[in-house]
Design a protein around this motif. Structure first.
Motif, short mmCIF file in Angstrom:
data_model
loop_
_atom_site.label_atom_id
_atom_site.label_comp_id
_atom_site.label_asym_id
_atom_site.label_seq_id
_atom_site.Cartn_x
_atom_site.Cartn_y
_atom_site.Cartn_z
N ALA A 194 -9.71 11.43 -7.82
CA ALA A 194 -10.27 11.41 -6.47
C ALA A 194 -10.39 9.98 -5.95
CB ALA A 194 -11.64 12.09 -6.47
N VAL A 195 -10.85 9.08 -6.81
CA VAL A 195 -11.00 7.68 -6.38
C VAL A 195 -9.63 7.05 -6.13
CG1 VAL A 195 -11.77 5.39 -7.12
CG2 VAL A 195 -13.25 7.38 -7.48
N ALA A 196 -8.63 7.41 -6.92
CA ALA A 196 -7.27 6.88 -6.70
C ALA A 196 -6.76 7.28 -5.32
CB ALA A 196 -6.32 7.36 -7.78
N HIS A 197 -7.05 8.51 -4.90
CA HIS A 197 -6.66 8.93 -3.54
C HIS A 197 -7.39 8.08 -2.49
CE1 HIS A 197 -4.09 12.50 -3.92
NE2 HIS A 197 -4.77 12.81 -5.01
N ARG A 198 -8.68 7.80 -2.71
CA ARG A 198 -9.44 7.00 -1.75
C ARG A 198 -8.90 5.56 -1.69
NH1 ARG A 198 -15.05 9.21 -4.27
NH2 ARG A 198 -14.62 11.41 -3.84
N VAL A 199 -8.54 5.02 -2.85
CA VAL A 199 -7.98 3.67 -2.89
C VAL A 199 -6.69 3.60 -2.08
CG1 VAL A 199 -6.91 1.95 -4.41
CG2 VAL A 199 -9.06 3.04 -5.09
N ALA A 200 -5.81 4.58 -2.28
CA ALA A 200 -4.55 4.61 -1.53
C ALA A 200 -4.81 4.64 -0.03
CB ALA A 200 -3.71 5.81 -1.96
N CYS A 201 -5.77 5.46 0.38
CA CYS A 201 -6.12 5.56 1.79
C CYS A 201 -6.65 4.23 2.31
CB CYS A 201 -7.14 6.68 2.00
SG CYS A 201 -7.63 6.95 3.72
N ASP A 202 -7.56 3.61 1.55
CA ASP A 202 -8.16 2.35 1.98
C ASP A 202 -7.14 1.22 2.04
OD1 ASP A 202 -10.56 3.66 2.18
OD2 ASP A 202 -11.41 2.87 0.31
N LEU A 203 -6.14 1.26 1.15
CA LEU A 203 -5.11 0.23 1.14
C LEU A 203 -4.00 0.52 2.14
CD1 LEU A 203 -4.69 -0.46 -2.71
CD2 LEU A 203 -5.97 -1.82 -1.03
N GLY A 204 -4.03 1.72 2.73
CA GLY A 204 -2.96 2.10 3.64
C GLY A 204 -1.63 2.29 2.94
N ARG A 205 -1.70 2.74 1.68
CA ARG A 205 -0.50 2.93 0.87
C ARG A 205 -0.34 4.40 0.51
NH1 ARG A 205 0.79 -1.53 -2.39
NH2 ARG A 205 2.43 -0.17 -3.27
N ASP A 206 0.90 4.78 0.24
CA ASP A 206 1.17 6.13 -0.25
C ASP A 206 0.62 6.25 -1.67
OD1 ASP A 206 2.67 8.79 -0.17
OD2 ASP A 206 3.58 7.82 -1.92
N TYR A 207 -0.09 7.33 -1.95
CA TYR A 207 -0.71 7.56 -3.25
C TYR A 207 0.29 7.41 -4.39
CZ TYR A 207 -3.01 10.42 -6.92
OH TYR A 207 -3.55 10.89 -8.10
N HIS A 208 1.51 7.91 -4.17
CA HIS A 208 2.51 7.94 -5.24
C HIS A 208 3.27 6.61 -5.37
CE1 HIS A 208 1.87 12.26 -4.34
NE2 HIS A 208 1.99 12.37 -5.63
N SER A 209 2.96 5.63 -4.53
CA SER A 209 3.66 4.35 -4.60
C SER A 209 2.91 3.31 -5.42
CB SER A 209 3.87 3.80 -3.18
OG SER A 209 2.64 3.32 -2.62
N LEU A 210 1.69 3.65 -5.86
CA LEU A 210 0.81 2.66 -6.47
C LEU A 210 0.80 2.72 -8.00
CD1 LEU A 210 -2.26 3.06 -4.09
CD2 LEU A 210 -0.77 1.05 -4.23
N ASN A 211 0.70 1.56 -8.62
CA ASN A 211 0.36 1.44 -10.04
C ASN A 211 -1.09 0.98 -10.12
OD1 ASN A 211 2.99 2.06 -10.69
ND2 ASN A 211 3.58 -0.01 -11.31
#
Length: 357
Positions: free
Chosen positions: A163-180
């Protein structure tokens, strides 16, 4: 005007059942229904508590003037099921059978999916679970140990970390699946994992390895552990308790309360300071190890969980690892909100509900 979804979330624990009703992302009410030892005593197995707890949940809904017919979906905390990929799952008959029998373990969280299904069926709406502890997205390399009969297992604080990983992606303006992301849950147990492309491809199982934590021993020297097991001083159950339940800070300092430990440190307790910083040191080492899994290509290190409220602890960790990537702090764990967010992603068509087999 966009469609509004009303969702009931259910999170059963050993002595309580936490519930909340949300209208989209807005919490309408949240309540903790506590269960005394006397109330639970008549039930031989956790599964036997199903009817008792379901009726209490329905009574709470009535007290808050919420009709089951008004709900769009019901979502429950997922128990230790068979290893499955991350996601939001429909509570089907196969899952219900595994929850009833305790396919991996008997745990109060097994009741989450069962109660969700029982209430949802009354209104003809879907019942879901989201990211149970048995989420398993390991790469084959991550499973191998030096003893062929023993494999590394994926068990971790999946609901909160995902859940927090999804929030981080949103806050960074990045696609969830693009992040390490190196994800760290700081609670009674400590999970440290590396998420690549939306999948947690390696993680330190907090019950068996990684840093020690408020209640768990973490990785310990195996030779000395074997000697303790065969010393004749301890039973199997006593050794299991040393590893999970009375290890870590509890063993060293007699408490699992980080606030109490920090009060001792501020009062000049040098041993408390040494042990508390040692825990941070071990967390930092595990973060460093997870960075190697993606060859150091880390977008962010994320600290979450109840102990992430501690500026002392997160400061010690951050000082050692910020050379790897920026450290983001998302304190606390809101499991009910995380359950609702998972259900909403499916109801809005952002994700497809998965089928448990």
């Amino acid at each position: 005007m966009k469609h509004q979804y009303k969702i009931l979330a259910i999170n059963p624990g050993s002595t309580s059942t936490k519930i909340a009703v949300y209208a989209d992302e807005t919490c309408l009410f949240e309540e903790t229904i506590r269960h005394s030892a006397e109330e639970l005593a008549p039930f031989a197995r956790i599964n036997d508590q199903y009817e008792f707890r379901r009726q209490l949940v329905e009574k709470a809904l009535t007290a808050h003037n919420v009709k089951i017919e008004e709900l769009s979906a019901v979502v429950g905390r997922g128990g230790p099921l068979k290893p499955i990929p991350s996601g939001t799952y429909i509570v089907n008959d196969t899952m219900c059978e595994d929850l009833r029998t305790g396919v991996q373990a008997e745990h109060a969280s097994n009741l989450g999916g069962l109660i969700a299904r029982g209430i949802a069926d009354q209104a003809g709406i879907p019942a879901f679970i989201v990211d149970p502890v048995s989420v398993d997205e390991f790469e084959p390399l991550a499973r191998i140990t030096g003893i062929p009969e023993i494999q590394r297992r994926s068990l971790f604080h999946a609901l909160n970390l995902k859940a927090v990983a999804h929030r981080v992606a949103c806050d960074l303006g990045r696609d969830y699946h693009s992040l390490n992301l190196i994800m760290v849950h700081l609670g009674g147990g400590i999970s440290v994992g590396i998420q690549q492309g939306g999948r947690m491809i390696d993680v330190a199982n907090p019950n068996e390895t990684g840093p020690f934590s408020p209640e768990r021993a973490g990785a310990v020297p195996t030779g000395d552990l074997v000697k303790m097991c065969y010393s004749g001083k301890y039973t199997l159950e006593q050794m299991k308790k040393k590893l999970v339940g009375s290890g870590g800070l509890v063993a060293h300092l007699g408490t699992n309360d980080g606030r109490e430990i920090e009060r001792r440190i501020n009062a000049g307790d040098k041993y408390a300071a040494l042990v508390y910083e040692a825990m941070a040191y071990q967390v930092a080492k595990e973060i460093g190890a997870m960075a190697t899994v993606v060859s150091g290509k880390v977008d962010a290190i994320v600290l979450t969980g109840g102990l992430a409220h501690s500026k002392l602890l997160t400061g010690w960790i951050s000082d050692r690892v910020r050379f790897i990537a920026d450290v983001l702090i998302y304190p606390g764990e809101d499991e009910l909100k995380a359950l609702v967010e998972g259900a909403l992603r499916v109801l809005r068509g952002e994700e497809e509900a998965k089928i448990y087999r």
